[in-house]
Design a protein around this motif. Structure first.
Motif, short mmCIF file in Angstrom:
data_model
loop_
_atom_site.label_atom_id
_atom_site.label_comp_id
_atom_site.label_asym_id
_atom_site.label_seq_id
_atom_site.Cartn_x
_atom_site.Cartn_y
_atom_site.Cartn_z
N ARG A 74 0.58 -1.03 -0.02
CA ARG A 74 -0.23 0.07 0.05
C ARG A 74 0.82 1.16 0.05
NH1 ARG A 74 -4.11 -1.61 4.87
NH2 ARG A 74 -4.61 -3.57 4.21
N GLU A 75 0.38 2.25 -0.56
CA GLU A 75 1.11 3.40 -0.81
C GLU A 75 0.14 4.54 -0.55
OE1 GLU A 75 4.06 3.95 -4.32
OE2 GLU A 75 2.43 5.08 -4.84
N TYR A 76 0.59 5.74 0.25
CA TYR A 76 -0.12 6.62 0.70
C TYR A 76 0.47 7.91 0.38
CZ TYR A 76 -2.21 3.02 3.69
OH TYR A 76 -2.64 1.95 4.21
N ASN A 127 -4.68 18.68 -4.15
CA ASN A 127 -5.46 18.72 -3.19
C ASN A 127 -6.07 17.28 -2.96
OD1 ASN A 127 -6.92 19.56 -0.83
ND2 ASN A 127 -7.27 21.59 -1.72
N VAL A 128 -5.48 16.41 -3.01
CA VAL A 128 -6.20 15.10 -2.67
C VAL A 128 -5.27 14.03 -2.33
CG1 VAL A 128 -4.94 14.27 -5.12
CG2 VAL A 128 -7.17 13.32 -4.64
N ILE A 129 -5.94 13.02 -1.46
CA ILE A 129 -5.01 11.80 -0.97
C ILE A 129 -5.30 10.79 -1.90
CG2 ILE A 129 -5.04 10.33 0.87
CD1 ILE A 129 -5.97 12.59 2.74
N VAL A 130 -3.97 10.10 -1.94
CA VAL A 130 -4.19 9.10 -2.87
C VAL A 130 -3.62 7.99 -2.38
CG1 VAL A 130 -3.04 8.15 -5.08
CG2 VAL A 130 -3.46 10.56 -4.95
N ILE A 131 -4.39 6.49 -2.26
CA ILE A 131 -3.98 5.38 -1.64
C ILE A 131 -4.04 4.39 -2.92
CG2 ILE A 131 -4.32 3.52 -0.15
CD1 ILE A 131 -5.95 5.77 1.50
N ARG A 132 -2.75 3.83 -2.81
CA ARG A 132 -2.52 2.98 -4.05
C ARG A 132 -2.44 1.48 -3.32
NH1 ARG A 132 -2.67 1.75 -9.77
NH2 ARG A 132 -1.22 0.33 -10.07
N LEU A 133 -3.39 0.51 -3.70
CA LEU A 133 -3.16 -0.95 -3.25
C LEU A 133 -2.54 -1.94 -4.28
CD1 LEU A 133 -6.15 0.21 -1.71
CD2 LEU A 133 -5.27 -1.26 -0.29
N LEU A 160 -9.14 7.67 -4.44
CA LEU A 160 -8.67 9.25 -4.51
C LEU A 160 -9.71 9.78 -3.65
CD1 LEU A 160 -8.88 9.73 -8.27
CD2 LEU A 160 -6.90 9.23 -7.04
N ILE A 161 -9.07 10.61 -2.67
CA ILE A 161 -9.85 11.02 -1.56
C ILE A 161 -9.69 12.46 -1.57
CG2 ILE A 161 -10.32 11.11 1.10
CD1 ILE A 161 -8.72 8.41 1.16
N THR A 162 -10.70 13.09 -1.56
CA THR A 162 -10.64 14.83 -1.32
C THR A 162 -12.12 15.25 -0.53
OG1 THR A 162 -10.37 16.83 -2.64
CG2 THR A 162 -11.98 15.16 -3.68
N SER A 163 -11.78 16.36 -0.03
CA SER A 163 -12.99 16.70 0.76
C SER A 163 -12.67 18.55 0.90
CB SER A 163 -12.65 16.26 2.13
OG SER A 163 -11.52 16.76 2.58
N HIS A 168 -8.80 12.58 -11.17
CA HIS A 168 -9.21 11.30 -11.93
C HIS A 168 -8.67 11.28 -13.10
CE1 HIS A 168 -12.75 8.28 -13.39
NE2 HIS A 168 -11.30 7.65 -13.50
N ASP A 169 -8.71 12.47 -14.10
CA ASP A 169 -8.24 12.58 -15.18
C ASP A 169 -6.65 12.77 -15.29
OD1 ASP A 169 -10.83 13.04 -16.04
OD2 ASP A 169 -10.81 15.08 -16.41
N LEU A 170 -6.27 13.00 -14.19
CA LEU A 170 -4.70 12.80 -14.04
C LEU A 170 -4.11 11.79 -14.11
CD1 LEU A 170 -3.83 16.10 -11.82
CD2 LEU A 170 -2.93 15.89 -14.23
N GLY A 171 -4.82 10.73 -13.10
CA GLY A 171 -4.42 9.57 -12.83
C GLY A 171 -3.20 9.42 -12.02
N TYR A 172 -3.06 8.06 -11.47
CA TYR A 172 -2.24 7.84 -10.37
C TYR A 172 -0.78 8.29 -10.61
CZ TYR A 172 1.04 4.94 -7.78
OH TYR A 172 2.15 4.45 -7.03
N ALA A 173 -0.47 7.70 -11.75
CA ALA A 173 1.02 8.05 -12.04
C ALA A 173 1.29 9.42 -12.26
CB ALA A 173 1.45 7.29 -13.41
N GLU A 174 0.54 10.13 -12.53
CA GLU A 174 0.61 11.77 -12.97
C GLU A 174 0.58 12.57 -11.64
OE1 GLU A 174 1.87 12.90 -15.93
OE2 GLU A 174 1.66 14.95 -15.10
N LEU A 175 -0.32 11.66 -10.88
CA LEU A 175 -0.79 12.57 -9.45
C LEU A 175 0.77 12.50 -8.51
CD1 LEU A 175 -4.33 11.33 -8.56
CD2 LEU A 175 -3.57 13.73 -9.08
#
Ligand code: FUC
Length: 680
Positions: free
Chosen positions: A23-25, A32-38, A119-122, A159-166
């Motif tokens: 897992r990666e956080y 302005n987003v939290i990303v968790i990759r499993l 992807l988590i944002t608030s 979402h449009d940017l995607g994990y790698a770009e984020l």
């Protein structure tokens, strides 16, 4: 579990039934987003349910609802006190396998995926604005404003940017800040987890590696909790899991929030202080109102209609409320805060800031102070005055004032060192800024007249810097081991006690000896910075060691207790202050080097004037320095024997310097050019 400080990415990895899971956080500031990759090392190995919760719904009248549609979970609701509407969104992006949406339970089930990105944002309807501080109760925020559109747009963009770009954008943003500074204390890095590292240190295996690591951890924490266009770092940084956050999640202004930013400029993170500047601008109108009320209450004769009474901030501020000065901490709290604005200009040389924010703020604060002072003989003293959080026994109060009281009480003083000291600092800083801008404001004459009548520093019969004018011997008033050392603020972060005043330096050292190191996290950080200013490297490091030994949790968070980030950030500032100082108009390298750091190097610390400095040293002596000017202007460096060393530019050309031929060189570097001083 691990946290990579070079990347600000946390990891969890484990093995179960022959499958290796990762897992990666990360939390990305630009998006302005939290990303968790499993992920897993086998296809289709990831099956789990995402079912978020809105905490404390049952406990108070917090309202909230969770909905699940396709791959999106939405948490929406409102908190009662100030009509704070919130929304959080979690998007579940699976690679391989499938998703099942459980609308009834507000959950999404992941079935046999190869990898999943969450992807988590608030957002909320909170606005950092004058209205929020000035209005009362439910009127602070607009109850009809909802963050839905902003949160959805942010989610779509992520979402449009995607994990790698984020991840790329997060790394580039974070590393641009974090990568600016390195400190090497000739340490031996180990792969011990932090709790073991700490345990060994606590059991007497002191090592430079942990002392170095804590410095960079402090920088990581500041970057991760204080960025432009968001609230500044409160005492929990940005992390809180409680309904009632410790210390109300507040910004405590009798040392704590200031300490959070002490190291921001020297550790090359001035941008992180911009969050506080935004906060300051938002609360300024109510702080002006407080100043007028203060003068009306304490010195009504000074209240002239239509005149600017300046601004003042007291101790217990939070995101909705800013108090006036008074009670257990005197109006020195304003100057304590303003010192950061002064330092921000001194370090960044940002003239637009100076003109639009810094100088107006200082001039206005000085106007307030001129109305808080009362004549006492030839002097002008703050009255009432209080040394933060110090309290006197009934017996002490009786002895000093003749008044009969009961129990311990804050001592209501006249012109205590904390208050007088910060009036002096603010006046001196205002004059300096006025000079830089060639300002001819008529009020400057009042400052020039009053600054000579403040008499902040008095040395007492025990050889101590007096905390109170009313005291003779050390601790005549208050607790001898009190955590606050507010009377040493003129030494740090102030500059009135400096190396030109050896009698005061000695008295400050004596005061620290008398106060001792048996105290809380942030209080050790203040002692450490004071020792650094005194050039007492070994004692500065001892305070640091005591902090690590006794006030550090296994995740290396600082403990008051509870967790207070001020201790982390204040000791981070302390390390920088031991290695580089610039508050006396010259840059001093390794001015407070402890014996056990006798060999090492640092890169990228910043000195006032916006000079980026690197240094190498061996056996306690500097061998090489490099200087990069970011804003121009003259650079003055002091080091024993430096007058005989040679200075070259990046092409190896020798540069002529002036100075005193002995321990100082002066030259005017070209912006962007790196200069080196060798053979020292
Ligand atoms: C000040 C300190 C306390 C605590 C609080 C948050 O009032 O005196 O020790 O750190 O702030």
């Amino acid at each position: 579990r691990s946290l990579n400080l070079n990347e600000a990415i946390a990891h969890v990895s484990y093995e179960k039934d022959g499958v290796r899971y990762q897992r990666e956080y990360f939390a990305s500031y630009p998006d302005n987003v939290i990303v968790i990759r499993l992920s897993a090392d086998q296809k289709g190995a990831l099956s789990f349910t995402v079912r978020p919760e809105i905490p404390y719904l049952a406990l108070k009248q917090r309202k909230g609802k969770i909905t699940a549609t396709e791959n999106l979970l939405t948490l929406k609701g409102s908190m009662p006190l100030f009509s704070c509407n919130f929304e959080g969104q979690i998007k579940v992006l699976n690679e391989g396998g499938s998703l099942t949406t459980d609308a009834k339970n507000g959950a999404i089930k992941v079935n046999k995926a190869d990898a999943v990105t969450l992807l988590i944002t608030s957002g909320t309807n909170y606005r950092l604005s004058a209205k929020t501080f000035s209005n009362a109760g439910a009127k602070k925020l607009n109850p009809n404003e909802f963050p839905h559109d902003a949160v959805s747009a942010r989610m779509q963009a992520a979402h449009d940017l995607g994990y790698a770009e984020l991840k790329k954008r997060h790394l580039s943003d974070y590393q641009n800040l974090f990568g600016r500074v390195s400190v090497n204390l000739n340490s031996k890095p180990t792969s011990d987890p932090t709790h073991i590292l700490l345990e060994k240190y606590q059991k007497g295996k002191r090592d430079n590696w942990l002392e170095e690591l804590m410095f960079q951890y402090g920088r990581y924490l500041l970057i991760s909790s204080s960025r432009q266009n968001s609230l500044p770092a409160n005492l929990q940084g940005a992390w809180c899991q409680d309904y009632y956050s410790p210390w109300t999640g507040g910004f405590w202004h009798n040392i704590n929030v200031q300490m959070n930013y002490w190291g921001s400029m020297s550790a090359n993170l001035a941008e992180c202080f911009e969050a506080y500047i935004g906060f300051f601008e938002a609360y300024l109108p109510i702080a002006q109102q407080h100043a007028t009320d203060y003068v009306r209450k304490h010195n009504p004769g000074q209240l002239n209609k239509g005149e600017d009474n300046g601004w003042i901030i007291g101790t217990g501020a939070n995101a909705y409320y800013v108090p006036s000065a008074g009670g257990h901490s005197g109006p020195g709290t304003g100057g304590f805060t303003a010192k950061l604005l002064v330092d921000y200009y001194d370090f960044t040389q940002d003239r637009a800031f100076l003109k639009e924010v810094g100088y107006p703020a200082m001039l206005s604060l000085s106007k307030f102070y001129s109305k808080a002072l009362k004549p006492h003989g030839d002097l002008l003293l703050v009255e009432p005055s209080a040394s933060p959080e110090q309290s006197a026994t009934a017996e002490q109060i009786k002895r000093i004032t003749g008044r009969a009281t009961s129990g311990r009480k804050a001592f209501s003083a006249v012109g205590c060192t904390f208050d007088q000291g910060f009036v002096w600092e603010s006046y001196a800083d205002t004059l300096k800024m006025a000079d830089a801008l060639d300002s001819e404001d008529p009020f400057l004459d009042t400052i020039r007249k009053q600054i000579t009548k403040l008499d902040p520093i008095l040395v007492g019969a025990s050889g101590q810097i007096k905390e109170y004018r009313e005291e003779t011997n050390y601790s005549d008033i208050g607790s001898p081991t009190h955590r606050h050392i507010s009377h040493l603020c003129p030494l740090y972060p102030g500059t009135m006690i400096n190396s030109q005043k050896s009698e005061w330096m000695q008295a400050a050292s004596k005061t620290l000896d008398l106060r001792g190191n048996k105290t809380t996290g942030w209080a050790l950080a203040h002692r450490m910075n004071c020792r650094a200013r005194l050039g007492e490297g070994d004692q500065a490091r001892e305070a640091y060691e005591q902090f690590i030994r006794t006030r550090t949790a296994t995740n290396l968070w600082a403990l008051h207790p509870p967790f207070q980030i001020d201790g982390n950030l204040g000791t981070m500032a302390g390390v920088a202050e031991m290695l580089l100082q610039s508050h006396e108009g010259v840059i001093k390298v390794i001015p407070a080097l402890p014996r056990v750091w006798s060999t090492g190097h640092f890169d990228g610390l910043v000195a006032r004037g916006n000079f980026v400095i690197s240094a190498k040293w061996k056996d306690g002596k500097a061998t090489e320095l490099s200087i990069l000017s970011r804003s121009g202007g003259e650079c003055r460096i002091a080091y024993p024997g430096i007058g005989k060393a040679s200075l070259t530019d990046s092409s190896g050309n020798e540069i002529k310097v002036s100075g005193n031929g002995k321990d100082q060189i002066h030259f005017t570097p070209t912006v962007g050019e790196t200069y080196t001083v060798k053979t020292m």
